[in-house]
Design an enzyme around this catalytic site. Structure first.
Site, PDB file in Angstrom:
ATOM      1  N   TYR A  12      -9.076  -0.591   0.777  1.00 16.43           N
ATOM      2  CA  TYR A  12      -9.053  -0.580   2.236  1.00 16.43           C
ATOM      3  C   TYR A  12      -9.647   0.700   2.829  1.00 16.43           C
ATOM      4  O   TYR A  12     -10.070   0.707   3.984  1.00 16.43           O
ATOM      5  CB  TYR A  12      -7.618  -0.764   2.737  1.00 16.43           C
ATOM      6  CG  TYR A  12      -7.118  -2.177   2.572  1.00 16.43           C
ATOM      7  CD1 TYR A  12      -7.354  -3.141   3.542  1.00 16.43           C
ATOM      8  CD2 TYR A  12      -6.417  -2.560   1.427  1.00 16.43           C
ATOM      9  CE1 TYR A  12      -6.899  -4.441   3.395  1.00 16.43           C
ATOM     10  CE2 TYR A  12      -5.961  -3.862   1.268  1.00 16.43           C
ATOM     11  CZ  TYR A  12      -6.209  -4.800   2.252  1.00 16.43           C
ATOM     12  OH  TYR A  12      -5.769  -6.085   2.098  1.00 16.43           O
ATOM     13  N   ILE A  13      -9.681   1.783   2.077  1.00 20.49           N
ATOM     14  CA  ILE A  13     -10.285   3.031   2.546  1.00 20.49           C
ATOM     15  C   ILE A  13     -11.607   3.298   1.830  1.00 20.49           C
ATOM     16  O   ILE A  13     -12.613   3.641   2.453  1.00 20.49           O
ATOM     17  CB  ILE A  13      -9.326   4.221   2.329  1.00 20.49           C
ATOM     18  CG1 ILE A  13      -8.043   4.004   3.143  1.00 20.49           C
ATOM     19  CG2 ILE A  13     -10.005   5.527   2.720  1.00 20.49           C
ATOM     20  CD1 ILE A  13      -8.268   3.846   4.636  1.00 20.49           C
ATOM     21  N   ASP A  32     -14.842   0.571  -9.040  1.00 20.57           N
ATOM     22  CA  ASP A  32     -13.484   0.039  -9.003  1.00 20.57           C
ATOM     23  C   ASP A  32     -13.175  -0.617 -10.340  1.00 20.57           C
ATOM     24  O   ASP A  32     -14.077  -1.190 -10.978  1.00 20.57           O
ATOM     25  CB  ASP A  32     -13.315  -0.979  -7.868  1.00 20.57           C
ATOM     26  CG  ASP A  32     -11.866  -1.117  -7.426  1.00 20.57           C
ATOM     27  OD1 ASP A  32     -11.523  -0.571  -6.361  1.00 20.57           O
ATOM     28  OD2 ASP A  32     -11.087  -1.749  -8.154  1.00 20.57           O
ATOM     29  N   VAL A 153      -7.171   6.912   9.340  1.00 23.35           N
ATOM     30  CA  VAL A 153      -7.591   5.733  10.090  1.00 23.35           C
ATOM     31  C   VAL A 153      -6.505   4.671  10.061  1.00 23.35           C
ATOM     32  O   VAL A 153      -5.612   4.681   9.213  1.00 23.35           O
ATOM     33  CB  VAL A 153      -8.896   5.145   9.527  1.00 23.35           C
ATOM     34  CG1 VAL A 153     -10.033   6.147   9.683  1.00 23.35           C
ATOM     35  CG2 VAL A 153      -8.738   4.748   8.058  1.00 23.35           C
ATOM     36  N   LYS A 204      -1.350  15.602   6.251  1.00 21.29           N
ATOM     37  CA  LYS A 204      -1.446  14.143   6.285  1.00 21.29           C
ATOM     38  C   LYS A 204      -0.070  13.495   6.084  1.00 21.29           C
ATOM     39  O   LYS A 204       0.285  12.535   6.768  1.00 21.29           O
ATOM     40  CB  LYS A 204      -2.420  13.641   5.223  1.00 21.29           C
ATOM     41  CG  LYS A 204      -2.511  12.120   5.135  1.00 21.29           C
ATOM     42  CD  LYS A 204      -2.929  11.482   6.465  1.00 21.29           C
ATOM     43  CE  LYS A 204      -2.765   9.966   6.455  1.00 21.29           C
ATOM     44  NZ  LYS A 204      -3.680   9.304   5.532  1.00 21.29           N
ATOM     45  N   ASN A 208       2.283  11.042   8.984  1.00 19.16           N
ATOM     46  CA  ASN A 208       2.894   9.731   8.761  1.00 19.16           C
ATOM     47  C   ASN A 208       4.414   9.801   8.779  1.00 19.16           C
ATOM     48  O   ASN A 208       5.083   8.845   9.198  1.00 19.16           O
ATOM     49  CB  ASN A 208       2.384   9.141   7.449  1.00 19.16           C
ATOM     50  CG  ASN A 208       0.938   8.700   7.555  1.00 19.16           C
ATOM     51  OD1 ASN A 208       0.490   8.247   8.600  1.00 19.16           O
ATOM     52  ND2 ASN A 208       0.195   8.838   6.472  1.00 19.16           N
ATOM     53  N   CYS A 258       0.845   3.953   3.980  1.00 22.47           N
ATOM     54  CA  CYS A 258       1.078   5.347   4.382  1.00 22.47           C
ATOM     55  C   CYS A 258       2.491   5.583   4.907  1.00 22.47           C
ATOM     56  O   CYS A 258       3.271   6.303   4.304  1.00 22.47           O
ATOM     57  CB  CYS A 258       0.060   5.760   5.445  1.00 22.47           C
ATOM     58  SG  CYS A 258      -1.588   6.078   4.784  1.00 22.47           S
ATOM     59  N   ARG A 324       0.617  -4.625   1.704  1.00 21.47           N
ATOM     60  CA  ARG A 324       1.226  -3.523   0.963  1.00 21.47           C
ATOM     61  C   ARG A 324       2.467  -2.996   1.679  1.00 21.47           C
ATOM     62  O   ARG A 324       2.419  -2.642   2.843  1.00 21.47           O
ATOM     63  CB  ARG A 324       0.204  -2.394   0.784  1.00 21.47           C
ATOM     64  CG  ARG A 324      -0.888  -2.707  -0.219  1.00 21.47           C
ATOM     65  CD  ARG A 324      -1.917  -1.597  -0.306  1.00 21.47           C
ATOM     66  NE  ARG A 324      -2.661  -1.450   0.937  1.00 21.47           N
ATOM     67  CZ  ARG A 324      -3.564  -0.487   1.152  1.00 21.47           C
ATOM     68  NH1 ARG A 324      -3.790   0.415   0.225  1.00 21.47           N
ATOM     69  NH2 ARG A 324      -4.218  -0.429   2.291  1.00 21.47           N
TER      70      ARG A 324
END
Length: 430
Positions: A12-13, A32, A153, A204, A208, A258, A324
């Site tokens: 996703y990032i 990946d 993001v 970071k 969150n 997150c 998730r």
């Protein structure tokens, strides 16, 4: 100056980041371990949902600026964007970061830059990455440069926020930070804030955790309001008119990669001092059980035995396909533990991930005793109550303040809202 970049982790990032660099003139190779995902990317197919990703992926592949594979390649820059989840005991799982770092070591050359984008516990660069990177034989900080620049993001708005959000750049030294800033300046319009790697890691996680604690406060308020007959959504809106108040919204829990994870990094780091953080996590983790019990209490009060629940929404937030740490999944499990018959539907999740999941909303709601809205997808907000003629009982339990209460009540439904014990339709008929 354009660089060759190897991005490890195409989720996703990682995938949006790889595509963004490729669209801005850098030669990018994505890596990946998921062979299916790699093959899909090679064929310009998406294995994740993100607004604007398809057209950007098409452009990057068609222009020859993005390739994908299961092993790294030599490059100027290596970006690590792999998961950093928590284990069952709520401690950080760092094997993905460690293995991803180790995987690039054979391809490193003097002058390379290694950037960690994954959100991680403070000291991860120092304690997890460095022991792997020194195996390159290069001197860290003069021959090999290292930094942490965490993504900031939100799913559904990734490409807008990659460009407009400020960026935290945490280098292991000034040279590493400067190189990282120069790289991201190729597309970031927000400010670059340079600091050291450990401070960037903490920043970071702090961001969150702030949101998690705020949501826990909102959830406690919702439970209090439920007991005194106040609509907490209205009360929060009114409180937020104060210029120095910004209370978040309640819900059936907190999910995602997150907010539901990062606070545990701080609890693990210093459990004796992280008392409020730990309590907030317990509050938010307890909301799925609260939601399931609230549903059971409403149905019991109406004398409905052996109910079937139609659970609408499995993603952790609206208009994405990401499950998730989704509280909706735990709500479904809590229903099951209460011996309720459940059928779940999420229009954004195209393959069934749960035994009780269906791709058909009609199947989910057939003979249901109640609709329970768990995710605020736009498609749910726009639902026409006239569509639901096969419900056994006209009951909606809205955990996200998602639907028009008046519209559904005018259609004959009893509408219940998390954080408001009042049923307006029932009151109006008294």
């Amino acid at each position: 100056m354009k660089k060759s970049i190897c991005v490890v982790g195409l989720g996703y990032i990682g995938l949006p980041t790889a595509v963004m660099f490729a669209n801005h003139g850098h030669q990018v190779h994505g890596v990946d371990v998921n062979e299916r995902a790699v093959k899909m990317i090679q064929n310009k197919q998406l294995h994740i949902e993100e607004d604007g990703l398809q057209e950007r992926l098409d452009l990057a592949v068609d222009n020859g600026m993005l390739t994908a594979g299961t092993t790294p390649q030599r490059a100027d820059v290596f970006i690590i964007a792999v998961p950093s989840p928590i284990k069952a005991d709520k401690t950080a799982e760092m094997d993905y970061v460690r293995k991803a770092t180790a995987s690039v070591v054979p391809f490193l050359e003097k002058g390379n830059l290694v950037i960690l984008e994954s959100t991680v516990p403070p000291k991860t660069v120092e304690n997890v990455m460095m022991p792997e990177l020194i195996k390159s034989g290069m001197e860290i900080g003069t021959e090999l440069f290292v930094s942490h620049s965490p993504e900031r993001v939100i799913p559904g708005k990734v490409f807008t926020e990659l460009v407009t959000n400020d960026r935290i750049i945490g280098g292991i030294n000034e040279a590493s930070a400067r190189m990282t800033t120069e790289l991201y300046e190729s597309f970031v319009q927000g400010e670059m804030h340079e600091t050291d790697a450990t401070t960037a890691e903490l920043v970071k996680v702090m961001e969150n955790t702030y949101r998690d604690v705020n949501i826990a406060f909102a959830n406690e308020l919702a439970m209090i309001a439920q007991g005194i007959g106040v609509n907490i959504w209205e009360a929060i809106d009114l409180a937020n008119f104060h210029p120095r108040v910004n209370i978040h919204k309640p819900g059936p829990g907190v999910g995602g990669h997150c907010i539901a994870v990062d606070p545990w990094f701080l609890v693990e780091l210093d459990p004796e001092k992280a008392q409020m953080i730990h309590l907030a996590r317990r509050t938010n983790d307890g909301m799925p059980s609260y939601t399931a019990q609230l549903t059971a209490d409403i149905l019991n009060a109406k004398g409905i035995n052996d109910p079937k629940i139609a659970a609408l929404g499995l993603a952790f937030k609206g208009n994405i396909d990401d499950m998730r740490e989704s509280p909706s999944v735990e709500v479904v499990e809590q229903f099951r533990q209460r011996n309720m018959n459940i059928m779940a539907h999420d229009p954004h999740i195209k393959e069934n991930q749960l035994p009780v999941q269906t791709q058909s909303m009609e199947e989910a709601v057939q003979d249901a005793s109640a609709l329970v809205i768990l995710t605020d997808h736009t498609v749910f907000k726009e639902l026409d109550p006239a569509r639901f003629t096969t419900l056994k009982n006209k009951i909606v339990i809205d955990t996200k303040n998602c639907i028009s209460r008046d519209k559904w009540e005018q259609a004959g439904f009893d509408v219940y809202l998390l954080g408001d014990s009042k049923n307006h339709k029932a009151e109006q008929t008294i």
